[in-house]
Enzyme design. Structure first.
Site, mmCIF file in Angstrom:
data_model
loop_
_atom_site.group_PDB
_atom_site.id
_atom_site.type_symbol
_atom_site.label_atom_id
_atom_site.label_comp_id
_atom_site.label_asym_id
_atom_site.label_seq_id
_atom_site.Cartn_x
_atom_site.Cartn_y
_atom_site.Cartn_z
ATOM 1 N N LYS B 170 17.058 -30.911 -22.927
ATOM 2 C CA LYS B 170 16.344 -31.241 -24.166
ATOM 3 C C LYS B 170 16.093 -29.960 -24.971
ATOM 4 C CE LYS B 170 13.979 -33.675 -27.184
ATOM 5 N NZ LYS B 170 12.726 -34.411 -26.994
ATOM 6 N N LYS B 238 6.916 -27.512 -31.494
ATOM 7 C CA LYS B 238 6.386 -27.587 -30.122
ATOM 8 C C LYS B 238 7.536 -27.399 -29.116
ATOM 9 C CE LYS B 238 6.360 -30.754 -27.196
ATOM 10 N NZ LYS B 238 6.537 -32.095 -26.679
#
Lengths: 291, 291
Positions: B170, B238
């Protein structure tokens, strides 16, 4: 149509052959004359100089390496400008400075010769197969006039705007490529240092928002650390010079493109200039101690 | 299967609904309890706490915002660890630190609870339509065990490696996205300042080596200077924190990702954190004086 074609390089020679196949009459010239031979064997006439090639041609195509080369074959001694008839059309398919393009066009126009810029992407494979993407800048009527010849060389021919717009579009192409290669390289090196199976990683992310031609076609080079051509670092670096010059003239901040340009300086210095552009991964691998 | 699902956010709620549709029994919990209601209306049971949701579940899914949230719902007061039976399986679908993932798994394993990480991409649309890309890390047997539930939520489910590998994948996805958005933004701003018709430019280059999901789907936002969601700058930022932390731990140099991370600091400070990530073009537009 009667077409002159100046520049029998890796791109120019197969492009000229495709124009012949399209049923046009083609006269070719190259500085190193023996490179004309394969195209002459395919049916082209040969000329002693750009000037001689241009005599009697409706359309004069130039496809050479860099800005000074285009200036030389068009405006220099025995240049195209001295052979072209008033009303003829110069089509420069080299990748050069958009500003230089406009300056050359001004000189030609003083002799009633029109010009469009029509740089290409798609590499030597696209040149051979007649599937190049051609980005044309100039007046609509001139682009239209060149269309039968452009269609013999390319699959996608887009008239993007006024003179020089083709070169700006090519610069945009190279800018977008630059950052994409760099970020794919960063992602691949992170995964390799984490010990992941990178084939699976590529498969997992290529179908989504991270998907790109670079990820699907060049990430494997980065993983195997082997960079067969493709598109040379050296040529992309030349194009980045054009892009960064255009950015300076237009007042555009391009941090990612500039970063890639700097990394390419080092790649070329270390002897990797003739590898495929995916060799940008060498920089990230080496900076990260991945051997 | 009996499934517990912790986290009824923009992603979690539709994912839980798809598990219900897959024929599984689902118990949900969310810190803000009223967010459980739409999923309960679709047939889910509700639980007072992560601990209570986990009681009797074969598989316990967590899908919350960040590393501390996952630590809290799994290991904190009334956490999953206190309700899960030995032999049950925790599937964390949040995007968090791969190192934290491994630490949480160690704590769970001391209670004989297994864990895999399975972060997703594809956004709220993918969550609703059950077409997420799911990147799973962990032991093959555990990934296999979760497969019937994962298949209810995702289209592409790839087992990329051991525990934490899903999170690294990811991170790679977000790194690749970062540089691609930035370089597309640079190219678009150059073209706009040159006065080109950017629709035509995109059309001219999207089919070749510059092609990407970002160019085809988000470049128009950059040209119109409007950034509807999509994927929030704040959330990508983030994730870049996680990616850069992983790069630090693994010893990887990521200049393009770092550059995007820095530009995002400024975007969020200027109030653009809830716009689509294509708002990265605001930075290049503003630095280039394009209003």
């Amino acid at each position: 149509m009667k077409v002159a074609f100046i520049g029998m390089g890796t791109m120019g020679a197969p492009m000229a052959v495709n124009i012949l196949k399209g049923g046009h009459q083609v006269t070719v010239h190259n500085r190193t004359r023996e490179k004309e031979k394969p195209v002459a064997d395919a049916g082209a006439l040969r000329a002693e100089s750009p000037q001689e090639a241009a005599v009697g041609a409706d359309i004069i195509i130039t496809c050479v390496s860099d800005t000074p080369d285009v200036e030389a074959v068009i405006l220099g001694d025995n240049g195209v400008i001295y052979g072209s008839a008033p009303g003829s059309l110069v089509v420069d398919m080299s990748t050069i400075s958009p500003t230089a393009t406009r300056n050359i066009a001004v000189s030609l126009l003083q002799n009633d010769i029109k010009m469009i810029d029509a740089p290409v992407s798609g590499g030597s494979e696209g040149a051979r197969n007649g599937t190049l993407a051609i980005m044309a800048g100039g007046e609509a009527a001139d682009v239209q006039r060149a269309m039968p010849v452009l269609e013999a060389m390319g699959k996608t021919i887009t008239h993007v705007g006024p003179l020089g717009a083709g070169q700006i579009t090519k610069a945009i192409n190279q800018i977008v490529i630059a950052g994409t290669y760099l970020s794919v390289a960063e992602g691949m090196v992170l995964g390799m240092k984490a010990g992941l199976d990178m084939q699976k990683v590529i498969q997992a992310i290529a179908g989504g928002a991270a998907g790109s031609w670079v990820l699907s076609n060049r990430a494997v080079n980065m993983v195997s650390n082997a960079y067969p051509l493709g598109f040379r670092v050296r040529l992309h670096h030349k194009d980045m010079g054009i892009a960064l010059e255009a950015a300076k003239e237009l007042g555009v901040t391009m941090p990612a493109a500039s970063l890639v340009d700097q990394l390419e300086n080092g790649l070329i210095a270390r002897g990797y200039g003739d590898e495929d552009l995916s060799a940008i991964a060498r920089s990230i691998r080496e900076l990260s101690g991945l051997t």
